[in-house]
Design an enzyme around this catalytic site. Structure first.
Site, PDB file in Angstrom:
ATOM      1  N   GLY A 132       0.791  -1.221   0.000  1.00 45.56           N
ATOM      2  CA  GLY A 132       0.000   0.000   0.000  1.00 45.56           C
ATOM      3  C   GLY A 132       0.823   1.271   0.000  1.00 45.56           C
ATOM      4  O   GLY A 132       1.434   1.622   1.019  1.00 45.56           O
ATOM      5  N   GLU A 135      -2.951   6.422  -2.543  1.00 48.53           N
ATOM      6  CA  GLU A 135      -4.156   6.845  -1.828  1.00 48.53           C
ATOM      7  C   GLU A 135      -5.106   7.547  -2.787  1.00 48.53           C
ATOM      8  O   GLU A 135      -4.761   7.792  -3.955  1.00 48.53           O
ATOM      9  CB  GLU A 135      -3.776   7.773  -0.661  1.00 48.53           C
ATOM     10  CG  GLU A 135      -2.896   7.095   0.373  1.00 48.53           C
ATOM     11  CD  GLU A 135      -2.575   7.978   1.574  1.00 48.53           C
ATOM     12  OE1 GLU A 135      -3.089   9.113   1.620  1.00 48.53           O
ATOM     13  OE2 GLU A 135      -1.810   7.525   2.440  1.00 48.53           O
ATOM     14  N   ASN A 137      -6.130  10.550  -3.104  1.00 44.82           N
ATOM     15  CA  ASN A 137      -5.692  11.844  -3.648  1.00 44.82           C
ATOM     16  C   ASN A 137      -4.199  11.903  -3.934  1.00 44.82           C
ATOM     17  O   ASN A 137      -3.671  12.971  -4.262  1.00 44.82           O
ATOM     18  CB  ASN A 137      -6.074  12.970  -2.669  1.00 44.82           C
ATOM     19  CG  ASN A 137      -7.575  13.116  -2.539  1.00 44.82           C
ATOM     20  OD1 ASN A 137      -8.294  13.122  -3.532  1.00 44.82           O
ATOM     21  ND2 ASN A 137      -8.061  13.202  -1.304  1.00 44.82           N
ATOM     22  N   ILE A 165      -5.416  -1.040  -4.209  1.00 49.14           N
ATOM     23  CA  ILE A 165      -4.473  -2.006  -3.650  1.00 49.14           C
ATOM     24  C   ILE A 165      -4.782  -3.409  -4.171  1.00 49.14           C
ATOM     25  O   ILE A 165      -5.875  -3.943  -3.947  1.00 49.14           O
ATOM     26  CB  ILE A 165      -4.526  -1.989  -2.107  1.00 49.14           C
ATOM     27  CG1 ILE A 165      -4.299  -0.569  -1.593  1.00 49.14           C
ATOM     28  CG2 ILE A 165      -3.502  -2.960  -1.531  1.00 49.14           C
ATOM     29  CD1 ILE A 165      -3.012   0.096  -2.076  1.00 49.14           C
ATOM     30  N   THR A 166      -3.823  -3.987  -4.868  1.00 46.10           N
ATOM     31  CA  THR A 166      -3.959  -5.359  -5.343  1.00 46.10           C
ATOM     32  C   THR A 166      -4.011  -6.294  -4.137  1.00 46.10           C
ATOM     33  O   THR A 166      -3.153  -6.219  -3.267  1.00 46.10           O
ATOM     34  CB  THR A 166      -2.788  -5.729  -6.267  1.00 46.10           C
ATOM     35  OG1 THR A 166      -2.689  -4.762  -7.308  1.00 46.10           O
ATOM     36  CG2 THR A 166      -2.990  -7.103  -6.885  1.00 46.10           C
ATOM     37  N   HIS A 346      -8.447  -8.740 -36.398  1.00 48.94           N
ATOM     38  CA  HIS A 346      -9.604  -9.630 -36.259  1.00 48.94           C
ATOM     39  C   HIS A 346     -10.890  -9.012 -36.822  1.00 48.94           C
ATOM     40  O   HIS A 346     -11.899  -9.716 -36.973  1.00 48.94           O
ATOM     41  CB  HIS A 346      -9.843  -9.982 -34.784  1.00 48.94           C
ATOM     42  CG  HIS A 346      -8.974 -11.075 -34.260  1.00 48.94           C
ATOM     43  ND1 HIS A 346      -7.621 -10.927 -34.061  1.00 48.94           N
ATOM     44  CD2 HIS A 346      -9.276 -12.362 -33.888  1.00 48.94           C
ATOM     45  CE1 HIS A 346      -7.122 -12.056 -33.560  1.00 48.94           C
ATOM     46  NE2 HIS A 346      -8.101 -12.941 -33.461  1.00 48.94           N
ATOM     47  N   GLU A 371       2.111   1.096 -11.243  1.00 47.60           N
ATOM     48  CA  GLU A 371       3.511   1.204 -10.803  1.00 47.60           C
ATOM     49  C   GLU A 371       4.254   2.327 -11.523  1.00 47.60           C
ATOM     50  O   GLU A 371       5.413   2.194 -11.907  1.00 47.60           O
ATOM     51  CB  GLU A 371       4.234  -0.144 -10.962  1.00 47.60           C
ATOM     52  CG  GLU A 371       3.598  -1.209 -10.079  1.00 47.60           C
ATOM     53  CD  GLU A 371       4.474  -2.416  -9.867  1.00 47.60           C
ATOM     54  OE1 GLU A 371       5.716  -2.277  -9.846  1.00 47.60           O
ATOM     55  OE2 GLU A 371       3.915  -3.511  -9.695  1.00 47.60           O
ATOM     56  N   GLU A 375       3.999   8.751 -18.147  1.00 49.18           N
ATOM     57  CA  GLU A 375       4.528  10.105 -17.953  1.00 49.18           C
ATOM     58  C   GLU A 375       5.543  10.154 -16.811  1.00 49.18           C
ATOM     59  O   GLU A 375       6.570  10.849 -16.907  1.00 49.18           O
ATOM     60  CB  GLU A 375       3.366  11.073 -17.682  1.00 49.18           C
ATOM     61  CG  GLU A 375       2.438  11.290 -18.868  1.00 49.18           C
ATOM     62  CD  GLU A 375       1.523  10.111 -19.185  1.00 49.18           C
ATOM     63  OE1 GLU A 375       1.044  10.027 -20.327  1.00 49.18           O
ATOM     64  OE2 GLU A 375       1.277   9.265 -18.289  1.00 49.18           O
TER      65      GLU A 375
END
Length: 387
Positions: A132, A135, A137, A165-166, A346, A371, A375
């Site tokens: 973690g 957040e 913001n 959070i994964t 396709h 991650e 940019e």
């Protein structure tokens, strides 16, 4: 195979590496492929699959054998993430997050007692890990985080929330970076380990996502959550610095994930282009399609080489900040372009869930965001080349 060249340019591509890659490929075909769309539609996080991955050694790839891990290097790690992601990127994402974020943070910065306490459970997937930093913001601006940790005797009291959070709901343990000093101070954050079941530690909203839907993403909340000082990783104030080092390795993970997405989409498009007949011949024989395939294959090859160069640096103990950012940026943008072109090749069928490129297209976009956005990678690269 597109990846054959990495064995020819000096990277330590060994027999062990090939065996590991084959093992991951077999695992993905047997245990993941039959359920890909089922899990995607239901947004189901298959915890038992990750237990099986732990048995195979895929959840503690970089962890030394003394802690129950596989004790492998970054080339093998890339191949595991890549082979799984070629079948289902959302599973590849969760394997990557568990290994490179939570587990790796503990591996890099925990003391011996802490490593012995947590790594064996993480390496075998007895426990699923979360990490973690982000957040509501503060995404790229991690230094402005609002979650605090205040010292109270021999304990710390955590208050606040982390977002995106994964494994935020299913995780058994989380490494959390919280503010212990002033906002914006790179030395004002510290890292802590919080175990599931700790009073004041709970899960919040689960995100309803465009792609990567079988990888659980959720909010985690701290409400007067008390943890002992023995759960602190490293020195007070080192949390942000630690996180940046963890992300250097994590970006190699996302580059590997991106490679898997790109290769999966490319292989599906190549196969379809040879089978789809228009005007009396396979569409692959038309220059408009063959040139697309040529561009896709070339950009995948370049991504592959960049990613394995970053792995080589990591295995040698060299600083990887710039090369990891380059690999992550280039490979992630490539996987979006390749999956987009795969849908185009396709035609109308690419827009349906009957063919796999639709899912690769949805899954790909996360790679340019998670991650560190594209940019942010450019900022990292620019700072390094302008030093």
């Amino acid at each position: 195979m597109i990846t054959e060249s990495i064995s020819k340019i000096g990277f330590d591509y060994t027999e062990t590496h090939q065996l590991v890659a084959n093992s991951a490929r077999d695992f993905a075909e047997q245990y993941i492929r039959p359920h890909v769309m089922e899990w995607d539609e239901a947004q189901h996080f298959p915890v038992e699959l990750f237990k099986k991955a732990g048995e195979m050694g895929f959840m503690g790839v970089l962890v030394p054998q003394q802690y129950g891990g596989s004790g492998l290097g970054y080339h093998e790690y890339i191949s595991i993430i890549e082979e799984i992601s070629k079948v289902d990127p959302s599973i590849g994402l969760s394997v990557a997050a568990h290994n490179s974020l939570c587990t790796n943070h503990i591996l890099l910065f925990a003391n011996d007692e802490q490593k012995n306490r947590w790594l064996p459970k993480l390496a075998t997937a007895e426990w699923i890990g979360a990490w973690g930093l982000t957040e509501h913001n503060t995404g790229s601006d991690a230094g402005g985080m609002a979650t605090t940790a205040v010292k109270d005797g021999d304990d710390w009291i955590l208050n606040g929330a982390k977002n995106f959070i994964t494994h935020g709901i299913s995780g058994d343990i989380a490494v959390i970076v919280a503010r212990t000093g002033e906002k914006g101070d790179s030395r004002g954050m510290s890292a802590f380990v919080v175990e599931k079941g700790t009073p004041g530690f709970s899960s919040g909203k689960k995100e309803d996502k465009l792609g990567m839907r079988a990888s659980e993403t959720a909010e985690i909340i701290f409400d007067k959550c008390r943890i002992p000082d023995t759960n602190r990783l490293g020195e007070v104030g080192d949390g942000f610095i630690q996180s940046m080092k963890v992300l250097d390795g994590g970006r190699i993970s996302i580059a590997a994930l991106s490679l898997g997405v790109a290769k999966g989409a490319f292989e599906a498009a190549l196969k379809y282009s040879k089978e789809r007949v228009q005007f009396g011949k396979p569409i692959s024989s038309f220059q408009g399609i063959s040139f697309k395939l040529a561009d896709m294959a070339t950009e995948i090859e370049a991504s592959d080489l960049l990613t394995h160069k970053a792995a080589s640096y990591k295995n040698q103990g060299r600083i990887t900040t710039q090369i990891s950012a380059m690999a992550k940026m280039y490979a992630s943008e490539t996987c979006v372009k390749v999956s987009n072109e795969a849908v185009q090749i396709h035609g109308g069928y690419g827009y349906t869930k009957e063919f796999p490129v639709e899912k690769f297209y949805r899954d790909s976009k996360l790679c340019t965001i998670g991650e560190g956005t594209t940019e942010i990678q450019k900022i990292v690269i620019a700072k390094n080349i302008l030093k």
